[in-house]
Every structure is written in structure tokens, then in C-alpha cells.
Motif scaffolding. Structure first.
Motif, PDB file in Angstrom:
ATOM      1  N   ALA A 106      33.851  36.892  10.414  1.00 32.50           N
ATOM      2  CA  ALA A 106      34.649  35.939  11.184  1.00 32.50           C
ATOM      3  C   ALA A 106      36.142  36.213  11.095  1.00 32.50           C
ATOM      4  CB  ALA A 106      34.350  34.517  10.711  1.00 32.50           C
ATOM      5  N   VAL A 107      36.566  37.002  10.103  1.00 31.95           N
ATOM      6  CA  VAL A 107      38.005  37.215   9.910  1.00 31.95           C
ATOM      7  C   VAL A 107      38.435  38.661  10.132  1.00 31.95           C
ATOM      8  CG1 VAL A 107      38.232  35.274   8.319  1.00 31.95           C
ATOM      9  CG2 VAL A 107      37.712  37.555   7.422  1.00 31.95           C
ATOM     10  N   ALA A 108      37.497  39.597  10.186  1.00 29.42           N
ATOM     11  CA  ALA A 108      37.849  41.021  10.262  1.00 29.42           C
ATOM     12  C   ALA A 108      37.758  41.549  11.685  1.00 29.42           C
ATOM     13  CB  ALA A 108      36.939  41.846   9.360  1.00 29.42           C
ATOM     14  N   THR A 109      38.560  42.579  11.951  1.00 33.84           N
ATOM     15  CA  THR A 109      38.474  43.316  13.207  1.00 33.84           C
ATOM     16  C   THR A 109      37.523  44.490  13.064  1.00 33.84           C
ATOM     17  OG1 THR A 109      40.827  42.797  13.509  1.00 33.84           O
ATOM     18  CG2 THR A 109      39.853  44.372  15.044  1.00 33.84           C
TER      19      THR A 109
ATOM     20  N   ILE B 258      22.647  40.228   3.382  1.00 40.02           N
ATOM     21  CA  ILE B 258      23.878  39.541   3.744  1.00 40.02           C
ATOM     22  C   ILE B 258      23.519  38.165   4.277  1.00 40.02           C
ATOM     23  CG2 ILE B 258      25.912  39.558   5.243  1.00 40.02           C
ATOM     24  CD1 ILE B 258      25.856  42.569   5.171  1.00 40.02           C
ATOM     25  N   GLY B 259      23.978  37.123   3.585  1.00 39.46           N
ATOM     26  CA  GLY B 259      23.640  35.753   3.950  1.00 39.46           C
ATOM     27  C   GLY B 259      24.312  35.292   5.229  1.00 39.46           C
ATOM     28  N   ARG B 260      23.760  34.244   5.824  1.00 40.76           N
ATOM     29  CA  ARG B 260      24.243  33.743   7.110  1.00 40.76           C
ATOM     30  C   ARG B 260      25.648  33.153   7.021  1.00 40.76           C
ATOM     31  NH1 ARG B 260      22.171  33.064  11.938  1.00 40.76           N
ATOM     32  NH2 ARG B 260      22.906  31.406  13.317  1.00 40.76           N
ATOM     33  N   GLU B 261      26.037  32.662   5.854  1.00 41.12           N
ATOM     34  CA  GLU B 261      27.331  31.999   5.720  1.00 41.12           C
ATOM     35  C   GLU B 261      28.449  32.946   5.290  1.00 41.12           C
ATOM     36  OE1 GLU B 261      27.726  28.960   6.788  1.00 41.12           O
ATOM     37  OE2 GLU B 261      25.585  28.987   7.274  1.00 41.12           O
ATOM     38  N   VAL B 262      28.190  34.240   5.270  1.00 40.32           N
ATOM     39  CA  VAL B 262      29.226  35.210   4.897  1.00 40.32           C
ATOM     40  C   VAL B 262      30.365  35.155   5.920  1.00 40.32           C
ATOM     41  CG1 VAL B 262      29.729  37.664   4.670  1.00 40.32           C
ATOM     42  CG2 VAL B 262      27.656  36.736   3.682  1.00 40.32           C
ATOM     43  N   SER B 263      31.603  35.099   5.421  1.00 39.24           N
ATOM     44  CA  SER B 263      32.754  34.871   6.305  1.00 39.24           C
ATOM     45  C   SER B 263      33.461  36.143   6.741  1.00 39.24           C
ATOM     46  CB  SER B 263      33.765  33.967   5.590  1.00 39.24           C
ATOM     47  OG  SER B 263      34.256  34.595   4.405  1.00 39.24           O
ATOM     48  N   ILE B 264      33.098  37.300   6.179  1.00 35.67           N
ATOM     49  CA  ILE B 264      33.891  38.506   6.468  1.00 35.67           C
ATOM     50  C   ILE B 264      33.875  38.865   7.944  1.00 35.67           C
ATOM     51  CG2 ILE B 264      33.614  39.461   4.153  1.00 35.67           C
ATOM     52  CD1 ILE B 264      31.528  41.387   5.334  1.00 35.67           C
TER      53      ILE B 264
ATOM     54  N   SER C 214      15.572  46.658  12.086  1.00 40.14           N
ATOM     55  CA  SER C 214      15.886  46.034  13.376  1.00 40.14           C
ATOM     56  C   SER C 214      17.304  45.499  13.321  1.00 40.14           C
ATOM     57  CB  SER C 214      14.903  44.902  13.698  1.00 40.14           C
ATOM     58  OG  SER C 214      15.028  43.861  12.745  1.00 40.14           O
ATOM     59  N   LEU C 215      17.861  45.272  14.488  1.00 44.19           N
ATOM     60  CA  LEU C 215      19.199  44.683  14.592  1.00 44.19           C
ATOM     61  C   LEU C 215      19.056  43.192  14.881  1.00 44.19           C
ATOM     62  CD1 LEU C 215      21.050  47.396  16.708  1.00 44.19           C
ATOM     63  CD2 LEU C 215      21.221  46.999  14.251  1.00 44.19           C
ATOM     64  N   PRO C 216      20.018  42.391  14.456  1.00 43.59           N
ATOM     65  CA  PRO C 216      19.945  40.953  14.744  1.00 43.59           C
ATOM     66  C   PRO C 216      19.869  40.703  16.248  1.00 43.59           C
ATOM     67  CG  PRO C 216      21.691  41.427  13.159  1.00 43.59           C
ATOM     68  CD  PRO C 216      21.229  42.749  13.693  1.00 43.59           C
ATOM     69  N   SER C 217      19.002  39.815  16.664  1.00 39.25           N
ATOM     70  CA  SER C 217      18.837  39.543  18.091  1.00 39.25           C
ATOM     71  C   SER C 217      20.085  38.918  18.704  1.00 39.25           C
ATOM     72  CB  SER C 217      17.642  38.611  18.314  1.00 39.25           C
ATOM     73  OG  SER C 217      17.832  37.373  17.627  1.00 39.25           O
ATOM     74  N   ASP C 218      20.912  38.287  17.859  1.00 39.86           N
ATOM     75  CA  ASP C 218      22.118  37.632  18.367  1.00 39.86           C
ATOM     76  C   ASP C 218      23.386  38.424  18.056  1.00 39.86           C
ATOM     77  OD1 ASP C 218      21.994  37.226  15.641  1.00 39.86           O
ATOM     78  OD2 ASP C 218      22.784  35.182  15.714  1.00 39.86           O
ATOM     79  N   LEU C 219      23.246  39.715  17.751  1.00 36.70           N
ATOM     80  CA  LEU C 219      24.415  40.522  17.406  1.00 36.70           C
ATOM     81  C   LEU C 219      25.466  40.506  18.514  1.00 36.70           C
ATOM     82  CD1 LEU C 219      25.839  42.522  15.494  1.00 36.70           C
ATOM     83  CD2 LEU C 219      24.544  44.369  16.589  1.00 36.70           C
ATOM     84  N   CYS C 220      25.023  40.476  19.760  1.00 34.49           N
ATOM     85  CA  CYS C 220      25.964  40.501  20.884  1.00 34.49           C
ATOM     86  C   CYS C 220      26.737  39.202  21.040  1.00 34.49           C
ATOM     87  CB  CYS C 220      25.230  40.851  22.170  1.00 34.49           C
ATOM     88  SG  CYS C 220      24.611  42.552  22.198  1.00 34.49           S
ATOM     89  N   SER C 221      26.430  38.212  20.199  1.00 36.31           N
ATOM     90  CA  SER C 221      27.252  36.998  20.181  1.00 36.31           C
ATOM     91  C   SER C 221      28.630  37.282  19.609  1.00 36.31           C
ATOM     92  CB  SER C 221      26.568  35.904  19.356  1.00 36.31           C
ATOM     93  OG  SER C 221      25.338  35.537  19.925  1.00 36.31           O
TER      94      SER C 221
ATOM     95  N   TRP D 119      26.733  35.388  14.122  1.00 34.12           N
ATOM     96  CA  TRP D 119      27.587  36.301  14.884  1.00 34.12           C
ATOM     97  C   TRP D 119      28.452  35.586  15.906  1.00 34.12           C
ATOM     98  CZ3 TRP D 119      28.006  40.842  12.725  1.00 34.12           C
ATOM     99  CH2 TRP D 119      26.968  41.279  11.897  1.00 34.12           C
ATOM    100  N   ARG D 120      28.146  34.336  16.216  1.00 33.17           N
ATOM    101  CA  ARG D 120      28.983  33.581  17.154  1.00 33.17           C
ATOM    102  C   ARG D 120      30.389  33.373  16.591  1.00 33.17           C
ATOM    103  NH1 ARG D 120      25.260  28.445  17.697  1.00 33.17           N
ATOM    104  NH2 ARG D 120      25.283  28.871  15.447  1.00 33.17           N
ATOM    105  N   LYS D 121      30.506  33.401  15.266  1.00 29.12           N
ATOM    106  CA  LYS D 121      31.807  33.199  14.630  1.00 29.12           C
ATOM    107  C   LYS D 121      32.612  34.496  14.525  1.00 29.12           C
ATOM    108  CE  LYS D 121      30.080  29.353  11.813  1.00 29.12           C
ATOM    109  NZ  LYS D 121      29.871  28.838  10.435  1.00 29.12           N
ATOM    110  N   ALA D 122      31.994  35.632  14.867  1.00 27.96           N
ATOM    111  CA  ALA D 122      32.667  36.937  14.738  1.00 27.96           C
ATOM    112  C   ALA D 122      33.420  37.279  16.009  1.00 27.96           C
ATOM    113  CB  ALA D 122      31.640  38.014  14.404  1.00 27.96           C
TER     114      ALA D 122
END
Length: 284
Positions: free
Chosen positions: A119-122, A111-117, A156-163, A138-141
Motif C-alpha cells: 500500500a505504500v511502495a511503488t 504474506i498475510g492479507r494485512e501486510v502494508s508494504i 498461482s497468482l492472486p485472482s485480484d492482483l489486477c486490483s 491488492w485494492r489498497k496497492a
């Protein structure tokens, strides 16, 4: 000059002075013709799009002329989609509704960094794919509340997932994750209320303890059709925690056995150290 079908239909509707918004013919657009669209009877807005079981290999862009304010569900499950990139649902705007995007049971690997899903989904369902990396921003999510990553190939999980500041439910069972890597950064997810793993028990010790939002994250497990809440294993160095539910370790156990430089102040003068346990063993 070329015009897309939606733009032409909207223009024609305006000529006749109809106050009801024209129906966006999404399922007649390229990339969407095999899907089924459901509309609100009140205002002709799209509410659900079913693209499941269509043998699709990609997720199309979203036509900008199609309002998404009432959209509740986008279902792309059970297809042959192998990748999500910047074109996937590009143009889709935020919905006023709880929007679920279902991409489960595909062949998605990266899954690429610019994927928008995100940022728009709950709610996003990506379970039962072959995902190895999650490179999204993840800052946009900001409104993502539930993320299902079960049954993939994540190590591993993304280190910035909690963003993803609204994330409160995370499914990560049935991945080749190491528990310390899997759970270590989740202490930063201040709204996380449920983590579903493959761990029936984990080893509880002071070295595994981290502060989070005045309480421990309720870690649960799901394996072989069974569900339950994760307990401290018989190998836990904090002897009194053995057999105790992870999210019910008495605060006195922590205060008497573990030393911290940080404490959390609750209800006036009461100070408690609360925990997230991050190391463990896979369910045998």
C-alpha cells in the motif's frame, strides 16, 4: 510515563526554535539499530534505510514519529526473514518519492492479507524467497507499479492482483506456475506493460485470446541468463502466428481466424481485436 527517543528529541528541538526539522533517529530505535540511515541534507528527512545482510528475522514496525515523505529505499535483502504480517512496517505512510522496498533473498513463505508494504511502495522486490501464497488486499496497492516475484514457489497468482490499479511491470519467472493460471487473470491489469516469465514460446490459438487495453501485453522471458521476447510456438493452432512475437500478431490474423463478440474501437472507425495469449509451455 514512558516516551520514545524520537518524540523527546523532536520536543527538545522545538524548544530552541530551530526551523530545520529535527533528524528522526530511526536507526537508534528498537528493531532498527543494526541498519544504516541516510538523510536529506536539506531537511533532515530520511531518504534511505539499509538493513541488508544483517541476519534479521523480522521486519520491524515503522515509528510514527519518523516522517517518510522523502523515503526512497528500504532494503531488507539477504536476511533470514520468514514471514510478513500486519506488524511489518506498520505505521509507514506514503512517500512523495518513488519508494522501493527490497525483501529479496530471504526465507519468506507466506504474506498475510494485512501486510502494508504494497500500500505504500511503488516498487516491491520479493524475488528469491519461498513464497507460496500472496493474500494481500491488492485494492489498497494503488501506487504499486513494479512487483518482482521471480524465483519463488507460487503455483498461482492472486485472482485480484489486477486490483493494484497502477501495476505496469510484473516478474514471475522461475515459479511452478501453470501458464493458463499464471496469465489468465492478467487481462484485467489495464496498465500492465511488461510481464517477465520463463516462457520462450507459448501455444497461440483463438481460445487463448483475451482483450486488454487495446493491445497485447508484451510477454518476455528470462531463463538461464538469457532474455528475450516470447514467440508463438510451432504447436500454435493459428498456423500463421508460428514464430511470431506474441505482442506483434497482426490484427488481420485475428479478425480472419477468430470470432469475438467484443471489438475495440481505435482512431475513429477502425475496429481491431487485440490479444493476450494465456496458455503455453514451459521453456524446455
Amino acid at each position: 510515563m514512558m516516551f520514545d527517543v524520537i518524540t523527546v528529541l523532536n520536543a527538545l528541538a522545538g524548544l530552541f526554535g530551530d526551523d530545520t526539522p529535527s533528524r528522526c533517529m530511526l536507526c537508534q530505535q528498537p528493531g532498527w539499530t543494526t541498519c544504516d540511515c541516510t538523510y536529506s541534507p536539506d531537511n533532515n528527512r530520511i531518504t534511505r534505510v539499509d538493513c541488508s545482510h544483517r541476519d534479521l528475522t523480522r521486519v520491524p514496525a515503522w515509528p510514527k514519529a519518523c516522517p517518510a515523505s522523502e523515503l526512497k529505499s528500504l532494503d531488507f535483502s539477504w536476511n533470514r526473514i520468514s514471514r510478513l504480517d500486519e506488524t511489518s512496517l506498520h505505521g509507514l505512510t506514503l512517500s512523495k518519492q518513488h519508494l522501493q522496498i527490497d525483501l529479496s533473498n530471504n526465507d519468506i513463505q507466506d504474506i498475510g492479507r494485512e501486510v502494508s508494504i504494497f500500500a505504500v511502495a511503488t516498487e516491491v522486490r520479493l524475488n528469491d524467497n519461498r513464497i507460496r501464497t500472496l493474500a494481500s488486499d491488492w485494492r489498497k496497492a494503488g501506487q504499486l507499479a513494479s512487483l518482482d516475484l521471480a524465483s519463488n514457489q507460487l503455483r498461482s497468482l492472486p485472482s485480484d492482483l489486477c486490483s493494484a490499479s497502477s501495476l505496469n511491470e510484473l516478474h514471475i519467472q522461475s515459479n511452478p506456475l501453470r501458464s493458463s493460471t499464471e496469465l489468465g487473470e492478467l487481462q484485467k491489469c489495464t496498465r500492465l506493460r511488461r510481464v517477465l516469465t520463463s516462457y520462450k514460446d507459448i501455444s497461440c490459438s483463438c481460445s487463448n485470446i483475451a482483450l486488454i487495453n487495446n493491445r497485447t501485453i508484451p510477454i518476455s522471458f528470462e531463463a538461464n541468463g538469457r532474455q528475450g521476447r516470447t514467440k508463438c510456438s510451432d504447436t500454435s493452432s493459428l498456423y500463421s502466428t508460428r514464430g511470431v512475437l506474441v505482442d506483434q500478431i497482426p490484427s488481420v490474423t485475428i479478425s480472419q481466424n477468430c470470432k469475438f463478440n467484443i471489438s475495440l474501437r481505435l482512431s475513429g472507425s477502425i475496429e481491431l481485436c487485440l490479444v493476450l495469449l494465456v496458455r503455453g509451455i514451459f521453456l524446455r
